[in-house]
Design a protein around this motif. Sequence first.
Motif, PDB file in Angstrom:
ATOM      1  N   UNK A  67       0.849  -1.147   0.274  1.00 54.69           N
ATOM      2  CA  UNK A  67      -0.036  -0.229   0.267  1.00 54.69           C
ATOM      3  C   UNK A  67       0.648   1.341   0.217  1.00 54.69           C
ATOM      4  N   UNK A  68       1.681   1.181   0.838  1.00 52.58           N
ATOM      5  CA  UNK A  68       2.845   2.409   0.587  1.00 52.58           C
ATOM      6  C   UNK A  68       3.689   2.641  -0.617  1.00 52.58           C
ATOM      7  N   UNK A  69       4.071   1.410  -1.690  1.00 47.97           N
ATOM      8  CA  UNK A  69       4.912   1.692  -2.540  1.00 47.97           C
ATOM      9  C   UNK A  69       3.386   2.070  -3.536  1.00 47.97           C
ATOM     10  N   UNK A  70       2.142   1.521  -3.517  1.00 47.92           N
ATOM     11  CA  UNK A  70       1.257   2.262  -4.567  1.00 47.92           C
ATOM     12  C   UNK A  70       1.001   3.786  -4.216  1.00 47.92           C
TER      13      UNK A  70
ATOM     14  N   UNK B 188       7.602  -2.962  -9.463  1.00 52.00           N
ATOM     15  CA  UNK B 188       8.003  -4.129  -8.298  1.00 52.00           C
ATOM     16  C   UNK B 188       7.066  -4.558  -7.545  1.00 52.00           C
ATOM     17  N   UNK B 189       5.678  -3.241  -7.989  1.00 52.15           N
ATOM     18  CA  UNK B 189       5.141  -4.155  -6.636  1.00 52.15           C
ATOM     19  C   UNK B 189       4.644  -5.031  -7.888  1.00 52.15           C
ATOM     20  N   UNK B 190       4.940  -4.783  -8.647  1.00 52.97           N
ATOM     21  CA  UNK B 190       3.538  -6.116  -9.901  1.00 52.97           C
ATOM     22  C   UNK B 190       4.319  -7.403  -9.435  1.00 52.97           C
ATOM     23  N   UNK B 191       5.981  -7.622  -9.657  1.00 49.67           N
ATOM     24  CA  UNK B 191       7.229  -8.746  -9.101  1.00 49.67           C
ATOM     25  C   UNK B 191       7.206  -8.997  -7.833  1.00 49.67           C
TER      26      UNK B 191
END
Length: 98
Positions: A48-51, A86-89
Amino acid sequence: MRRRISTLAVTAAMAGGVLFTALPAHAAPTAGQAVMAARGGAVTVDIREMQKQVAELRARADRQDRAGNHAGAKRTRAQADALQRRIQQFIDAENNMG
């Protein structure tokens, strides 16, 4: 094979500047966090933080575009796109661990 993929994902994210927090053995991940095994330990990533960071980068790119800084906007969107990949990875690696 699964451990190697997870370790590679963690290594790639660390090289990209993502911060990690060690997860104690007794703690359970909260919603929005991905947990991956990396060389015997656990690593948590706050999705969530990355999003939120992606959204902030995209908003900054829009502001740069409106200000006429199109090259800066393009670079900022590239950063947002890289973070989104990166999130998807992380999500894919977590789904492949089970």
